[in-house]
Structures are given as structure tokens and as C-alpha cells.
Design a protein around this motif. Sequence first.
Motif, short mmCIF file in Angstrom:
data_model
loop_
_atom_site.label_atom_id
_atom_site.label_comp_id
_atom_site.label_asym_id
_atom_site.label_seq_id
_atom_site.Cartn_x
_atom_site.Cartn_y
_atom_site.Cartn_z
N LYS A 16 45.06 25.64 9.07
CA LYS A 16 44.25 25.05 8.00
C LYS A 16 44.01 26.07 6.89
O LYS A 16 43.75 27.23 7.15
CB LYS A 16 42.91 24.57 8.57
N VAL A 17 44.10 25.58 5.64
CA VAL A 17 43.81 26.42 4.46
C VAL A 17 42.76 25.70 3.62
O VAL A 17 42.92 24.51 3.30
CB VAL A 17 45.07 26.65 3.61
N THR A 18 41.69 26.44 3.28
CA THR A 18 40.61 25.87 2.45
C THR A 18 40.51 26.64 1.14
O THR A 18 40.49 27.88 1.13
CB THR A 18 39.25 25.96 3.19
N ILE A 19 40.45 25.89 0.04
CA ILE A 19 40.30 26.50 -1.28
C ILE A 19 38.99 26.00 -1.88
O ILE A 19 38.88 24.81 -2.21
CB ILE A 19 41.48 26.14 -2.20
N THR B 121 43.16 30.01 10.46
CA THR B 121 42.55 29.46 9.24
C THR B 121 42.54 30.51 8.13
O THR B 121 42.45 31.71 8.39
CB THR B 121 41.11 28.99 9.49
N LEU B 122 42.63 30.02 6.91
CA LEU B 122 42.48 30.85 5.72
C LEU B 122 41.48 30.17 4.80
O LEU B 122 41.49 28.94 4.66
CB LEU B 122 43.80 30.99 4.97
N SER C 299 43.01 22.12 1.65
CA SER C 299 41.82 21.43 1.17
C SER C 299 41.31 22.10 -0.10
O SER C 299 41.19 23.32 -0.16
CB SER C 299 40.74 21.49 2.26
N GLY C 300 41.02 21.29 -1.14
CA GLY C 300 40.52 21.82 -2.40
C GLY C 300 41.61 22.21 -3.37
O GLY C 300 41.32 22.77 -4.43
N ILE C 301 42.88 21.92 -3.04
CA ILE C 301 43.98 22.31 -3.93
C ILE C 301 43.87 21.64 -5.29
O ILE C 301 44.34 22.17 -6.30
CB ILE C 301 45.34 22.02 -3.25
#
Length: 1710
Positions: A1630-1633, A1606-1607, A1657-1659
Motif C-alpha cells: 500500500k502507498v499513501t499520498i 507500506t509507504l 491513495s491520494g494520487i
Amino acid sequence: MAESAVTFLLQKLDTLGHEKVRLLGGIREDVGYVRDELERIRAFLRVADAKEEGDEEIKVWVKQVRDVAYDMEDVLDEFLLRFAHHGGRGFYRHLRKIALTMKNLKARHRIASGLQAVRSRVTNIAEGHQRYRYKLSSMEEGSSSSSVPSNKTWYDLRGDALLLEEAQLVGIDKPKRDLIGGLVGGRSELQVVAVAGMGGLGKTTLASKVYEDDVVKRHFQHHARVTVSQVFELDDLLRNIVRQLFDEMKQTLPQEADSMDSGELKAILACFLREKRYLVMLDDLWEVGAWDALKYAFPTNNNGCRLMLTTRNAKLASVSTFDLGGMVYDLKPLSPEQSWNLFCRKAFQGNQCPPYLEKISKNILRKFEGLPLAIVAISGMLASKDRNRMDEWEMVERSLGAELEGNDRLQSVKNILSFSINDLPYNLKYCFLFLSIFSEDYPIDPRKLIRFWIVEGFVQEKEGRIPEEVGEGYFNELVNRSLIQVVRRYNDGRISECRIHDLFREIILLKSKDQSFVAIFGEQSKALPERARRLSIHKPLEIVDGEYDFSSLRSLFWFGAKDDSIPSFSLSTFFNGSLRFLKVLDCRGANIDTFPEEIAKLYNLRYLSLRDTKVSSVPRSIGKLQNLETLDLRHTYVTELPNEILRLRRLRHILVYRYEKTFTSSTEVIGFKALRGLETLSFLQSLCYIAVNHGGASVMKSIGELAQLRRLCILQLRAEHGADLCSSIEKLRYLRSLSLDSANPDEVLNLQNISSPPQCLQRLIISGRLQILPHWIPSLSNLGRLVLRGSGLQVDPFESLQSLPNLVYVELNQAYDGETLCFKAGGFKMLKLLSFYKFDRLRKVTIEKGTMPCLKKIGFRSCKSLEEVPSGIETLGNLEVLDFIDMPDEFLSQLRLRRSDLLHVSTILIGHETDWGVNRPICLDMFSERKAASLCSSSSVPVNKTWYDLQGDALLLEEAQLVGIDKPRRDLIGGLVGGRSELQVVALAGMGGLGKTTLASKVYEDDAVKRHFQHHARVTVSQAFELDDLLRKIVRQLFDEMKQTLPQEADSMDGGELKAILAGFLREKRYLAMLDDVWEVGAWDALKYAFSTNNNGCRLMLTTPNAKLASVSTIDLGGMVYDLKPLSPEQSWNLFCGKAFRGNQCPPYLEKISKKILRKCEGLPLAIVAISGMLALKDRNRKDEWEMVECSLGPELEGNDRLQSVKNILSFSFNDLPYNLKYCFLFLSIFPEDYPIDPRKLIRFWVVEGFVQEKEGRIPEEVGEVFFNELVNRSLIQVVRRYYGGRISECRIHDLFRQIILLKLKDQSFVAIFGEQSKALPERARRLSIHKPLEIVDGGSLFWFSAKDDYIPNFSLSAFFNGGLRFLKVLDCRGANIDKFPEEIAKLRNLRYLSLRDTKVRSIPRSIGKLRNLETLDLRYTYVTELPNEILRLRRLRHILVYRYEKRVSPSIEVIGFKVLGGLESLSFLQSLCFIEVNHGGASVMKSIGELTQLRRLCILELRAEHGADLCSSIEKLRYLRSLSLNTANPDEVLNLQNISSPPQCLQRLIISGRLQILPHWIPSLSNLSRLVLKGSGLQVDPFESLQSLPNLVHVQLNQAYDGETLCFKAGGFRILKELFILKFDRLRKVTIERGAMPCLNDLWFRGCKLLEDVPSGIETLGNLEVLEFLDMPGEFLSRLRQRCNDLLPAVSTILIGHETDGGVDTYQL
């Protein structure tokens, strides 16, 4: 300061004795001629010296005079050295004369030839004198040495202090209150309130605010203020005062006042003011004579009148208050806190300083030392710099001198401070300039400084005063003038340590360098000068090549830091250049352990210091130094001097001693053994310390013969010396300091037999048993310091000493055996420090009221019997410190009980002595008791007169004739009528010819703008302008608009008065002022304060070709910069057709030609209108005429009248450049049309061509970068492409500018272009740029720009050698068809730049080692993988660029560099080292890289794990590093980079390819980092959490760098990140912004992330995202992406999907 050089030479000629004049023989006539001509020129030089800064022609002439004076001095000194002394007597002298006859004949011939050359030069200079006498005739009669710079582009902005709002000022409140108190309070007589301090402290600002204060205005009936300045007319000053007084009373000044002299005007003043209460402010007084001329103009009465004056001269301030009474207010610099507030307010527009800039900002601020003028200037200049470019701020910190010299915003600071230097008499100028030899913050000893001045010849005996006394007068004068700052004083008030303000130091360093006065090695320059007269070494100096010429060296100073690794100091290095004229040799602290034998050859030596060295003996050969005046061997191991020292009859100072700590913790002085025959040294002033235990009575008697002694220190005295000692002391009438030390503590010294002691004695130290106080000590009325040690006195000495009028320091150590001491009332009027040590029997001390009124400190140590605190101590009202060491417990108990009596004492210290010194663990805090108690109680217009500037015609154009004006006009009107209510700027910037004046004029005339503002005015500023005329024009327009009559006296008002009228007129109005065509920041600074600030929505609209000026103006006042762009191709075509074809369509057969011509105009409206207008006159059916214009636009610009306005308007920008920038800009002509210019390469060219040089601490590349940015700011260079961090990667120049500089160069032989417009080679070209294949050439710099797709013959330098390339400095053969290194290159000994980039060369021969001057070696994209060891001989190399990129089987790219060389540390000037393979080098290579401390760019390949520790150690040493690339030998090699504690803070680009596992802890601290690339790092923890706070990071690329799943990008992180690449994160799912993260992100790439399940997520929160690219992503991910496509497309303009292939990347847009 040529006047000083000439004057000293003339004095030297005057001091030649008759015998020496006779020896001149046949050359006497030449000497006389030179002397007479220089005498005639000298007086004129005073004016010329002052004016050289503003007139390049006069500056050159002054330099010629200075140089010829220096050369004449060399000739004269060589003559004196060769002929004026012939040692020996009788027969031996005869033999010596025979032996020297032949040598002297040659020497006489050489001297005569040199003198003839000097005479010839003096003749030419004398002719120049006649020419320039006329030029400066109005000033030649003046006797001032100084004054106002003649540079008309600079304006004295001090008067703007009157216009500043008080809220803009810092630290003014307390000084203002104090001054108002002095004006409205105090006695009723006429008194003075004098504000004193150095230039730039804000004296005028403060005094003006006090003068304008309402309380002050109401208190006084009449008010007037005038600026006196250095040069003034008394009549005009008095007339101005009278006029102000009459105007204030609304009375008409009698007409005859205009013709009155000073006496009549003083009478009017006396009559007018006789019974009135008045205040007159006299601003900027310089001389006591000015005060004397003015003071009697003001009548004395008892009505409380005041004169308020400001001055830099402390003596003048003191004299004025002595004459009339009053107060001197010594204005102090701002405190650090106040300075910081002022700095941040200006530099960051009131915001906080970014943390990463705080350290640099405070370092810069420290140099300004609280000087408000300087802080405002430097912060204003820094405000215009990019806050993300930490390296730019660091460069300012490191090289302030270069900024002072070249930056417009600091010009006022430099000039205002320079006033003080220019005002000095010629003798003091050299004395002050001499301070430049000292390193920064070096503690300067005034006595040592004065000795230097004497041996240099700046100070000489004068009317019965010895040189030391004259020098002391000079020193005090510099202190009074606020040029030297006092750091520390002795207890008796004498100055023990001084310094100069850092800004003064920077200015005199500039002057010293410019005038060849002194060369500084190591601080700002690593290169030794060609012919230095003084050399000051501030850093270790290992080797000086024999090519350096030291034949003119007069002084050599060593200031190498003691903690440096300093090599053994060898004078033999310097003797390669001969030091025959050396007068000063100061090697203090050098690593010397034996007396250098070469010193004995320095016949001319006058000052020798080996202080703080390890020298233990002095050879007999020192007797050869017949001219020696000072011998300083302090703190060496010398204890004996040879008898030959007695031959040195000119000796004035013998200083031989050291201090040693004994086992009892006391300090012992070790001196030197006495010599018999000392009486021969009759000029001695100082004799310290002489041990007389073996000398007997004869030594004592010989000391008495040294009648000139001022300082005498004697050791090892015995009882039997008493009588002779007393007899000798009586004879020393000039003695100021006397130290007597007995051989042992029990030796009784009888000093009673002195009946007439030296009345000048100021310091007396006696160590030894006395028993009775010598009766003569109480008669020493001049005594300031008294120390008695081990005296064993039986009677209280203070009763005898109390009446000494100047005694300020008393120290008694085991000096009294009694039990009581009493200080009587009225005694010790001046005493400040009193110390009692080891009074073993002392029980009680009584202090009567009224004694010691000035005492500040009392110390008691080891008084074991003292029972209580001295009785009456509470009466000492000025006592600040009580110090008790090793006192008995009973005493300390009593001390605590009596704390209430000691509330007035701020510090009470208690401690005890240890082996390491004094330990004071207790400081009694008296604050709480005190608090409780208080509660209870250039030039640039073309000369061609047939041309007219058509810019003004913009006002006459109809709007329908204009193209592309609508949007810019709307935007500008919005900026003027909208926005904030404060005064703001709307700045319109862009290159000449874009139509700035046209657009601004239309906006100014717009009805909406006219209605919005109540008042309007516009003026054209231009390059050369008169400030008074501009302001007068604005005032006249405003009065005319209001239909008011301008007062008649406005025609004679100066800038300050006109600004005051404007400020008053506009104070509460809404106004618009248009300042058209502003060129320099200095012009803006001169104008901005003329316009009142209010909240009525006022605006200043300005146009400028200078982007920096536009930015500065909006930083100063707020507002907007509108960067006017060229017309679009469509707009350009419409404008072209409208003019060329009268609005009709272009004929099809002319369309292609027309568009080619139009392309050269590049959207420049002025050029399009001019060219289309010219073409409209041509026959449309004659296509060949149109083609001729296309092919030869240059000749059309030169010869066609219709294009003359285009050429001239664009030429303005070129003509306005300083000379150094002109050459840099002209150099751009070497590049072909539309050639992509690399700024780094361009700057390297400038460096090797000599256009850019090292400058006050900046390496040439940094100076070149400043020059480059200045050309960009001036719109002369266009930016094509930038790197991620904002740095410019590619630039160009406008085609029309290129045509113009090609025209300028055609007749100057600056460069020849082959193949573009000419196929013929010129006769003698200095630079040759080849744009087409060529077979034969001749030139001085050779550039190859043939296109790679041309058929290029094999490139052979042998063709060039037919013409001889012996002067060739640059050889750039990039892309030439070369397959092996041309052997002829090794013959080019002058070569500085060699590029074989993009050729097929495979190896470099050993003969490259012959290119000793080579600075740049560019072998990029060749097949070279190894360099020969001979490359290490090229000690001037600055850039080694050897690498290429190769594509492997996989699509990845591999870098191939070159194999490491042993001994890299010898290339100490290296800036760039790319790419070096270290796999076979081991630890030694890593360590040698750490010695290359000047590196800016470092790229290393083939790193292994074992290199880690040494690599980290080396990186820490590279403090200037900007770019670092590290690559491991293989992907599995683990690099440990954790051991870096202090990384290079300038680092902007960091690339690490190799396994890390843990992110190096220091990377998140790199506040300047803009680009970060990590490849194959294998990090286990999300790196983005650590990196998110980096303030300047704009590009991040991580490739196989993270093994997590994850990031997360946190809110608020990565504030300015623009590009993010995430490549081959194999486990990432998974990448969350978070919202608020990465607000500036433009591009986001994912490649080869095989497990990523969904779009981040949140892009959708990334509001500035423009491009999303997904390569080699899994099918499930792409399905999700298509589902969310509708959510993304509105926000993201481009979404690319693709995959990698052998041929590259195949993508398509979603």
C-alpha cells in the motif's frame, strides 16, 4: 602601480655610490639612458596608473613599464651582487680577484646583454609614452595619483542615496538621531559635524537623510550641499553653493557669477550668510587641503550655523572640529543582526533564509563586516542565483575575489573601495599593497610590518628621522585613511594588532596578482608562479619542481597553520631556482629544528625570522649576511649568538628570547648571553633580551655606545652593574622602551645615578629590588606604561608618580611594603589601568575625589591584609571593571556589603589563581541593583558606416506586418496595467533578433497602455551610453508631454541632479518608462533609483538580451520576466512566405529548399524577414541560386547587403563580451552543426586551451562554469537539455551565431574545419576539427567529430607527425576507428587533454607516463580495465574517466571500471575519478582517496564490508565533493556508512548500490542533494519520512531498496521533487499520498511491485503529475487501475502500462 616600481628603481640608481658607478664601466651609458627615459615617463605614469582599469591598451603599456622596471632592478641587483663586494684584504683579496676574473667576465657579459635588452624595451616603451601622452593629455598635468576609474560602463551610485526611501535603510535610526542632535543642539557658534568612516559605510546616505529631515529643514534658514570628491575645482564648488542659496530664496544669480573666481565667490557667500542660520553639507572630502580651501568661505556668527561633512579621513575630521569646534561622528559598521536583516531583505526578498543556506550566507556576510554598500551589492547578486544550487553560493563564499573582479553587481563596491587605494601617494600604495602577503584574519604586528616595509625599500630615512619613524608615520596615515583597522591597543594607546577589511584584502590580492607584486600559495592558488618577486606560503608546501624560476624572488613568507601537518621546511627546494636576490625570509612557525645552512648563502638578506621554530643554535656562518637588518629568533631555543654576529654592521633589530613558565606559575624570560664588542653594531634599534651576568662592566659600557637604541631589554642584572648601567642609560637619548631584570629577587638595583634620563621613554619595566623609587622616574613626561616588580619600596610611590601627564598603565607587583596608599585629588589625569599584586602588608586604600578621572579598570591580587574596598571608589565615574583575585574572605564580605557604592561599575570579577591560570567563577551581577536605582532616581558598434541599425524601424511597422505578436502583447499589457500597486518591472528578455524592441514598442503605443498611465517616456540604452544624456532625454519627454518648458540649466545638470528632478516630478504620479536594449547589470543599477517608488501602479518596461539582468531587475523591484521565444515553425513559415513570395504560396519545387534555409533561422523574426526579403529578389525559376544560399549561408551573411543588419545585430552580443569570454565563445566553432555539446567537456577544453584559469580560490573548472553560465545568460548558448537538478546536460548555439563565428575565425587561423565547408587543409592551423574522414593533418589541437556511420579509415597519428605535433595540447579522437593506443601519443609532451572515448582501445602502455602535462584522460566506453602505475607520474591530472556499461543476461546494466592503483594520493589535483575498482586495494586505497581533497566527482566499484570505516573517513575529508557513486562487490555485501559525522555539504548526486539495511543518518542533512539513487539497500524502515525535508531533492530512484509493506508521503514533504521511481519493492502492498505532499511531481513510476494492491491513495492530489508509468505490475493492480482510470485521466495526461522484455521495455498508453 607602475609609478611606484619606477620610482623605487630610480631611487636605487640614485643611491649608487661613486665607487659603484665607476664599476659599471662600459655599461654606464646604458644605465644612464634607461634612467633618463624612465624619469621622463614617471610623471605620466600617475595618470596612466589611475586609468589602466578602464583602458586595455593603457593597461598593457603600464604593465610593460612595470615589467621593465623589475627587469632593470634584476640587472642592477645582479651587478651589485657580482661586483660591488669582494671580501678579504691584501694578498687574499688579490687571490680572490684572480679566481673570480673568468666567472666575472661571463657575468659582466650576461649583465651587459640583459641591460641591452632592457634598453631596447625602454626605447619601445618611450615611443608608447608619446602615443598615450596625447590620449591622456587632459590628465597628465594633474598631480593626483588617483582617482576616478575611466571605465565608462560603471557609474558612481553613491548619489542614489538621496533617492532611497528611509524604509529601505537599516541601522540608520540612532546615527540619524545623534547627528540631528549635533546640528540643531549645542553651542551657537559656527561648528562642524563630521561623519567619518571607511568607504561603503553609508556616510553619504546617512548625511543625506539627516540633511533632508524635516526638523533640520525647519531649524535652518538656508541650505546647500555639494560633493567635493578627490579631484575638484574650488570655483565650481563655491558657485554651486551660491546658486543653491539663491535658488532657495527664489533670487536670480547675478550673471557675472559665472566668471567670478573663488575669492569673489567667497565674498558673496560671506555677505549672503553673515547674519543667517545656515547648514552646508560638504560630502566626500578627502584631504585636509580641501577643507582648508573651503572653511573660510563660511562666515562665523552666533546663530547656530553648521557645516556637515563626510570623509574617509579620520585626521581630516579631527582637524575640522579642531578648527571650528563641533563633533566627529565615527560611523560604525552595521551590527551582525542589522547586517543579517539587510542581507535577507535583499537576497531573499524579505523572506527567511533557507536553513541549508544559512551557514554559507553568514560566512559570506562575515567578509563584508557590516559594510552596507557591500551587503546590498552581494545580496542583490546572490538574489539572482538559484537557491537550490548550494554549490554556487559556496563558490561565492570561497572565492569572493573572483566575484569582485568579474561580477557587474559588485563593480560599484570594488570601485568605491578602490578610490581609497588610488588616492594614496606612490610610497603608501606599495606599503598598503604589501598587506596582501598576510593570510586572512592574520593578526598583523605594526612593528613587524614597518620592518618589512623598510627592508623592502618602501620606507627610507627622511629629514633626520630614522626609517622606523618614517614607517610609523606611513602606518598612522593608513589608519587615518580607514585603510588599516585597529584590532587591539596596548594600555598606553599604541596599536598592538591591526588588520585590513576583508574586502580591501580581496581587492589588493587582485591588484597584487595582476601586477606580479606578490604570489600567494595555498590560499587561492596551488600552483607556483613563473617569476614571483614575493612569495607568501599560506599552506604546507611539500615540493617545488625544479622547473620553477625563483631567480627574481625578493621575499619569502611562511604563514603555514601550526596545526597542519607541515613537512620539514627545506630551503634547498627553492635553491634550485637560486635565491640570490632574497631580502626577506620569514619562516615563523615552520617545522624547522636546525638553522638551515642555505641561509648563509643569501648575501642580500635583510630580514631573517625563524620565530616559533625549534632552532636551538645559530652557526658562525651567519656572519656572511653582511646586509642583515633584522634577526628575529623569538620563541626559539637559541640562548647564545656567535661572535660573528658582530660583523653584521647593518643590524637594526636583534630579538632573541622566549617565555617559560616556572614551577611557581610565574613566567620567566630566557634571553641570550651578552657579547663583547656590541658597540660595533651602531645602527641597532632593538636589543632584546640580553643576559649580562657574565659580561661585566665592558658589556654595560658597550650598550651605552648604541646611541640609536629605541628598545632595550636586559636580564641577569647584578648590584655591581648599577653605575655603568646608569651611565649607559643616560646616553640612550632616543630610548622608548626599557626593561631591566635582576639576576635574583634579592639583588638590589641602584638606579639613582641617572641625572638626565631619556625623555622619549614611554615604557619602563623594572623587575628587582629598588627600596627607593628612582628619583628620575617622575620626570619622564612621556611615560605611558610603568611596571615595578619586587621593588620593596618603603614609601608610597603614588605621591611621586601622580603628576606624570601621559601615564595610562601602572602595574605594581610586590613593589610596596607599606600599609596605606592614598591617591590625591587631581592626580593621574590619564591613568586607565591600575593593578596591585601581592601587597602583603597593605590594609587600606584611599581614593580622593577628583583623582584618576579616566580610570577604567582596577585589579587587586593577593593583597592578604586588605580589609575593605578602597574608600572613595564610588567617585571613579568611568570605572568599568573591578577584578579581585585571591583576596581574603573578610574583604569579599565587605565587598558584597558595599554593592550599592559600586552601581556604576559594569563588571566586578572575583576569582583565584590555579596552576592553569586564573579562575573567575563569580561575576557580581550589578544589573538588578542598577535597575532598581534607576527606578528610584566595451565598445561594440560596427565601424561600417554604410550599415544602419534597423531596430528603431520597429516603431514604424504596421501591426498587420507582424507575426506571432498577439499572445506576447496581451501578456505584457497584462503585466503593465494589472498586478500590484508598487513600482514594478516588466522585463522582456531574449537573444538579439527576436523582436524585443518591436514587441515592446507596440505594447508601449497601445491605447489601453497609453490611457492607463499618466506619464510616458522611452529611451534606448544600448551598450555604450551616457547616463546624463539618457536621464535628460527622459526628463525632456515628460516635460514635453505636459507641455511644460524644461529649465535651461537642465542642459548642464549632472546625473544626480537629473535623478532628483525625476524623483520629484514622478513622486505621486502613475508613469511608464520604457528602457530599451539594456545590456549590463551596471546600467540597470545606474538607472533604477531615478524612478520614484509609490503605490500608484507605476511600471518600468525594459528589453535586454541578458537573462541575468532581467532577473536582477525583477528581484530589485518586483515584477515579471517575459522570456520571448522564437516563432513556431508554422509562424516562421507564414512570415517567410509573406515576405519571400509576397503573400503567395511557395512553389512546390522550392518548398524543400526554403524550409532548409528557414530551419537555419530557427524562428528568429529579424533573420527570417532579412533572408526572405533577400530571396524575394532572386529568380524563382533559378533553383540553383536558392540552393547556393542553402549551402553557403555564411558567405551570404558576409557579402549580402540585405543580411548585413542580421549579422551586425547578432554581432553586438559577441562584441560586447569581455576578451576572455570571446575566446570561449569562438571555441564553440569546433563543433559540427547540431552537435550535442556537453558543458563539462566544453569547460575542460577551455581549461586546457588556457582560456580559463584558476582565479582567487576557484579551480579552473569552477571559473569555466561561471563563464559558461554567463554565455547562457547572454543568450549566446542555448540550453537543449537539463539534468533532474536543473544542471545543463546538453547545449548548442544558434545556427546563425555559428555561421557568424565561423566567418570571424576564417581569417584568424583560430580553428580549421575539415569536411564541412572545406576539403583543403590550411597552411598553419592552431586547431583542427575533423568533421569528415581525413588521412593527413597538421595542427595544435586536434578534434575528431566524424559520424560513426561514415566509412572511417583506421586512424593513424603517424600521418600527423609528418608535420610535427610538438605543441599539441588537445587530442580528441572520440569515435575514431582505433583498436589500440597509438604509440605516437607518448611523444606529445605538451598534451593536456586526451580522449579515446568510444574507440576499441583495450590497454594503455607504460609510455603514457611521459605525458607530464596531461590534465584529462577520457577512456569512457573503451575496453580498458587497467591503467599502468606510470599514470601516477602525471601530477597535473584533473580528470580520470575510465568506464563502460555492459548489459548482462538479465536486463540490468553493469558498470566496468578500472583496477585500483597504489599511491593515488600523489594525484592531488584530481577533480574526477570514475570508476575505480577497489576490491584488491584494501584500506590503503581507501585512505589515499581521502587525500584527494579537490575531488568533485568520485565513483567506486567492488566495495566490501571491511572498507566501511576507511571509506567513511575518506568521504568526510572530501568537502568539495558534488557527485558520489558507491557500488558493492555483490548484492549481499552490507555497507556500513553510519560513521560519517560531517558529510560533504556540496553533494548534489548520491548513488549507492548495495545492502544498507539502515538509511545512513547523514543523508537527510545533505541540503544540496538533488538526485538520490538507492539500489538493493534492503531498508527496513520507510525511508521517505527521513528524506521528505531535503529542500533540493528533485529525483529519487529506489530499486529493491525497501522491504516494508507500506509507504506514506506526508503532507508538506518533498517540496520540489519532480521524478519518483519505485522499482521492485517485492513486499510493498500500500502507498499513501497525503494532500500537500510532492506538489511539483511530474513523473511517477512503479516497476515490478508484485504485491501492490491498488493505485496509491491520494494520487489525485498531485496537481502537476503528467506521467504515470506501471511496468511488470500484477493483474489485480491493473484491474483496479482501469477502474480508476476516469478519476486519473483528467489530471494526468499520460498513463503508460507495459512489461520488460529482453529487447527493452514494451509499453502502451492507457
